[in-house]
Design an enzyme around this catalytic site. Structure first.
Site, PDB file in Angstrom:
ATOM      1  N   CYS B  71       0.815  -1.211   0.000  1.00  0.00           N
ATOM      2  CA  CYS B  71       0.000   0.000   0.000  1.00  0.00           C
ATOM      3  C   CYS B  71       0.849   1.262   0.000  1.00  0.00           C
ATOM      4  O   CYS B  71       0.674   2.135  -0.847  1.00  0.00           O
ATOM      5  CB  CYS B  71      -0.921  -0.017   1.224  1.00  0.00           C
ATOM      6  SG  CYS B  71      -1.779   1.521   1.551  1.00  0.00           S
ATOM      7  N   CYS B  76      -1.761   1.782  -2.908  1.00  0.00           N
ATOM      8  CA  CYS B  76      -2.680   2.874  -2.591  1.00  0.00           C
ATOM      9  C   CYS B  76      -2.068   4.277  -2.607  1.00  0.00           C
ATOM     10  O   CYS B  76      -2.644   5.198  -3.217  1.00  0.00           O
ATOM     11  CB  CYS B  76      -3.296   2.692  -1.211  1.00  0.00           C
ATOM     12  SG  CYS B  76      -3.542   1.009  -0.665  1.00  0.00           S
ATOM     13  N   TYR B 211      -8.549  -3.495 -11.412  1.00  0.00           N
ATOM     14  CA  TYR B 211      -8.536  -2.075 -11.058  1.00  0.00           C
ATOM     15  C   TYR B 211      -7.110  -1.529 -11.116  1.00  0.00           C
ATOM     16  O   TYR B 211      -6.895  -0.367 -11.400  1.00  0.00           O
ATOM     17  CB  TYR B 211      -9.206  -1.802  -9.702  1.00  0.00           C
ATOM     18  CG  TYR B 211      -8.498  -2.342  -8.492  1.00  0.00           C
ATOM     19  CD1 TYR B 211      -8.963  -3.477  -7.833  1.00  0.00           C
ATOM     20  CD2 TYR B 211      -7.368  -1.704  -7.980  1.00  0.00           C
ATOM     21  CE1 TYR B 211      -8.310  -3.966  -6.716  1.00  0.00           C
ATOM     22  CE2 TYR B 211      -6.712  -2.188  -6.872  1.00  0.00           C
ATOM     23  CZ  TYR B 211      -7.181  -3.327  -6.238  1.00  0.00           C
ATOM     24  OH  TYR B 211      -6.545  -3.815  -5.144  1.00  0.00           O
ATOM     25  N   GLU B 215      -6.702   1.761 -13.151  1.00  0.00           N
ATOM     26  CA  GLU B 215      -6.253   2.950 -12.413  1.00  0.00           C
ATOM     27  C   GLU B 215      -4.960   3.491 -13.019  1.00  0.00           C
ATOM     28  O   GLU B 215      -4.802   4.698 -13.225  1.00  0.00           O
ATOM     29  CB  GLU B 215      -6.066   2.631 -10.933  1.00  0.00           C
ATOM     30  CG  GLU B 215      -7.385   2.513 -10.178  1.00  0.00           C
ATOM     31  CD  GLU B 215      -7.199   2.080  -8.731  1.00  0.00           C
ATOM     32  OE1 GLU B 215      -8.149   2.239  -7.946  1.00  0.00           O
ATOM     33  OE2 GLU B 215      -6.107   1.573  -8.388  1.00  0.00           O
ATOM     34  N   HIS B 480     -26.989  20.428  -0.019  1.00  0.00           N
ATOM     35  CA  HIS B 480     -27.107  20.984  -1.365  1.00  0.00           C
ATOM     36  C   HIS B 480     -26.174  22.172  -1.546  1.00  0.00           C
ATOM     37  O   HIS B 480     -26.063  23.004  -0.652  1.00  0.00           O
ATOM     38  CB  HIS B 480     -28.575  21.422  -1.570  1.00  0.00           C
ATOM     39  CG  HIS B 480     -28.863  21.896  -2.947  1.00  0.00           C
ATOM     40  ND1 HIS B 480     -28.941  21.032  -4.021  1.00  0.00           N
ATOM     41  CD2 HIS B 480     -29.059  23.147  -3.415  1.00  0.00           C
ATOM     42  CE1 HIS B 480     -29.187  21.746  -5.114  1.00  0.00           C
ATOM     43  NE2 HIS B 480     -29.267  23.019  -4.776  1.00  0.00           N
ATOM     44  N   GLU B 485     -25.878  14.193  -2.244  1.00  0.00           N
ATOM     45  CA  GLU B 485     -27.300  14.339  -1.945  1.00  0.00           C
ATOM     46  C   GLU B 485     -28.159  13.505  -2.900  1.00  0.00           C
ATOM     47  O   GLU B 485     -29.323  13.219  -2.615  1.00  0.00           O
ATOM     48  CB  GLU B 485     -27.744  15.801  -1.999  1.00  0.00           C
ATOM     49  CG  GLU B 485     -27.629  16.413  -3.392  1.00  0.00           C
ATOM     50  CD  GLU B 485     -28.231  17.813  -3.450  1.00  0.00           C
ATOM     51  OE1 GLU B 485     -27.540  18.730  -3.941  1.00  0.00           O
ATOM     52  OE2 GLU B 485     -29.377  17.987  -3.022  1.00  0.00           O
TER      53      GLU B 485
END
Lengths: 114, 506
Positions: B71, B76, B211, B215, B480, B485
């Site tokens: 990582c 990551c 991924y 990525e 908002h 939302e």
């Protein structure tokens, strides 16, 4: 003109810091390439040591393979970690770019040579 | 129900005669978390001696790195930083519409690479000093079991040493695998190498649809490289396939070339400085083509790093895919040897999972804790240029498990407000909630394709851990204007047949 000395292992450390400081003071600087305050401190030391009257600067790169034990012995937890060596022993130290302490070390080293 | 024996009790806890109480093999996310948690339970009355071994075997091209694991060094951390470099390019493009003027940006690979690696080195140093500060013995050596209580530690140029421990935690993680095609190991690189690449990547071929592949392809495209991805079958196997398709579509629309149902069969040097000919094949179409690339990045899978670990000598059982078998207490076939992280069978190859497992294991071993790992509803996010965040079931898995009639799937496209001025597409961002009708529309799957998907998904994971229902989602007032939302007002169901897009015109 005196230049910075780089120490890469315990043998070199013994010779260039422990032994050498018995005749003239050594300012020992633990640093890393990725550390900006280390760079600043290093630049000051490089400049000042040019006009040295005997004292030396030894730098140890904490990322080097064989310096782990040296760093451990000095309990290096943060860098730059700077030590003042005289008579084969460490007398003083500070961590971080402390301009006042750095000046103090350089003046002490210079006056020891007089 | 058989009572699960939480910790091994074959040997005494104190005065056992071994060098260490706990030896952790592997200084990555899991190993470090476990070791640090274990030492935190050490007291003057009951001191614990803990050691961590970490050694990186250089990759075929010769790349290696410091303490911290995958990582921190080749996963990551550098990935997210390079993803940020890509996002900044998009931000610069959008900036014009917000009134910013000035020359376009050009990208310097060396600057990005050096800055990312300087940060990683700082983290490596931080971990080393942290271990020393906590009194954990750190061995930068390769550990190999010689029997169930002894490891031999080796390092090139040094005498081997033998060390014993009362308990072990194997957390050696995994490494990328190279496919068995001519030229792969000689000329190809993997994610182990891309973040430290000493030359400009140039024209890149990413092989794989994981991924990792997408990525890397994503950020390389956006920092200006000519990028092609060769996908053998489907993108992002194991993930919700509708979402995977949308991720791939976005990448294709934004400059990444995707070759589907395509595999490389041979890689040759074209002479000169890092110039390669790749023979690509489309088996279904009986088509073959040779293309020229500067960098070939294999991201076709990872294997547990168990060769040279001496598992046989310790008696540790593995699956035929080479992963260590553990029970729900992370115990291997040897009672006092545990395993966590990417190396285990049936886990999830994620840093936070390894960290949680490591900490909980230490708590059970040394603090009388009883909590076991919970692998349900673990959130994750894929940091492709348009990010995909998810928690819970992919829609097809939910269908398979609960039956399509028992599900209600709410979905919608949406456009972030920030995309309106630059006129970015209104059909790319998408969100869906997979709900279980038989449990008051409990939300069992959350999927979102949007900017900041990771930040959004984290909060939803919290709600899903508490068994949140669609009704509570609806009762929650939105903030908002945000992207998040959107999930508080999901009204369109797949079953209704209504279109999910919010219209295309003005």
């Amino acid at each position: 003109m005196t230049e910075i000395v780089y120490v890469k292992n315990k043998d070199e450390f013994k010779e260039k810091v422990l032994e050498k400081s018995k005749t003239s003071p050594v300012i020992l600087d633990f640093y890393a390439d990725w550390c900006p305050p280390c760079r600043k401190l290093g630049e000051t030391l490089t400049e000042k040591v040019k006009s040295s009257n005997g004292w030396t600067v030894v730098k140890v790169n904490v990322d080097d393979e064989d310096v782990g034990e040296i760093a451990e012995d000095h309990e290096v937890q943060g860098i730059p970690a700077v030590f003042y060596y005289e008579g084969g022993e460490k007398k003083d130290n500070f961590v971080g770019f402390n301009a006042a302490k750095l000046d103090e070390f350089i003046n002490k080293a210079a006056s020891a040579g007089k | 129900m058989t009572e699960v024996k939480l910790i091994d009790t074959e040997a005494p806890e104190t005065n056992h005669g071994y060098d260490f109480d706990l030896m952790v093999i592997g200084g990555g996310s899991g190993g470090l978390a476990c070791g640090k948690a274990a030492i935190s339970y050490s007291t003057e009355a009951k001191p614990l001696k803990v050691a961590i071994c970490d050694f990186v075997k250089p990759s075929p091209p010769g790349t290696k790195w410091g303490l911290g694991g995958t990582c921190v060094n080749v996963g990551c951390i550098p990935k997210k930083l390079m993803h940020q470099a890509a996002l900044l390019k998009e931000a610069r493009s959008d900036a014009t519409y917000f009134g910013w003027e000035g020359a376009d940006l050009t990208h310097n690979w060396t600057t990005l690479r050096d800055n990312v690696n300087n940060h990683i080195k700082k983290l490596n140093f931080g971990y080393r000093t942290e271990l020393a500060g906590k009194g954990i013995k750190y061995y930068n050596k390769l550990a190999k079991f010689v029997d169930a209580h002894t490891v031999e530690l080796t390092k090139p140029g040094q005498e081997p040493e033998k060390v014993t421990a009362r308990r072990f935690v194997v957390a050696v993680g995994g490494r990328p695998t190279y496919p068995d095609i001519p030229g792969a190991k000689e000329y190809g690189i993997t994610s182990d190498d891309i973040f430290q690449l000493q030359r400009d990547p140039g024209k890149v071929l990413c092989i794989g649809a994981s991924y990792v592949s997408l990525e890397c392809a994503g950020f390389l495209t956006h920092v200006g490289k000519d990028v092609t991805v060769a996908i053998r079958s489907i993108p992002l196997r194991g993930f919700d396939q509708q979402m995977a398709g949308l991720v791939a579509d976005y990448m294709e629309a934004h400059g990444t070339r995707l070759l589907r149902q395509c595999v490389p069969v041979k890689i040759e040097e074209t002479g000169g400085d890092h110039k390669y000919s790749v023979t690509l094949q489309w088996p279904g179409l009986n088509k073959t083509k040779v293309e020229q690339y500067d960098t070939i990045l294999f991201a076709t899978g990872r294997s547990a790093d168990i060769p040279e670990l001496g598992l046989d000598a310790a008696g540790i059982k593995i699956t035929d895919k080479g992963k260590i078998v553990v029970d729900q207490c992370e115990r291997t076939s040897v009672p006092h040897i545990y395993a966590i992280g990417d190396v285990i069978e049936g886990g999830l190859e994620l840093t936070p999972v390894a960290i949680q497992a490591g900490r909980q294991l230490a708590a059970r071993l040394y603090a009388g804790a009883t909590k076991l790992m919970d692998y349900i509803n673990v959130p994750t996010t894929i940091f492709t240029p348009l990010e995909y965040g998810c928690v819970g079931y992919p829609e097809e898995d939910a269908k398979a498990k609960f039956g399509e009639d028992n599900l209600e799937v709410y979905h919608t496209n949406f456009t972030p407000l920030e995309w309106t001025l630059p006129g970015r597409e209104d059909t790319a961002c998408y969100c869906k909630l997979v709900c279980l009708k038989t449990e008051k529309e409990k939300v069992i799957g959350f999927h979102i394709l949007s900017p900041n998907a990771g930040e959004i998904t984290q909060g939803v994971a919290l709600a899903m851990k508490l068994g949140v229902t669609k009704e509570t989602f609806d009762d929650t007032i939105g903030i908002h204007p945000t992207v998040a939302e959107t999930f508080t007002t999901m009204a369109i169901t797949k079953s209704s047949g209504e279109a999910a897009d919010t219209g295309g015109g003005c």
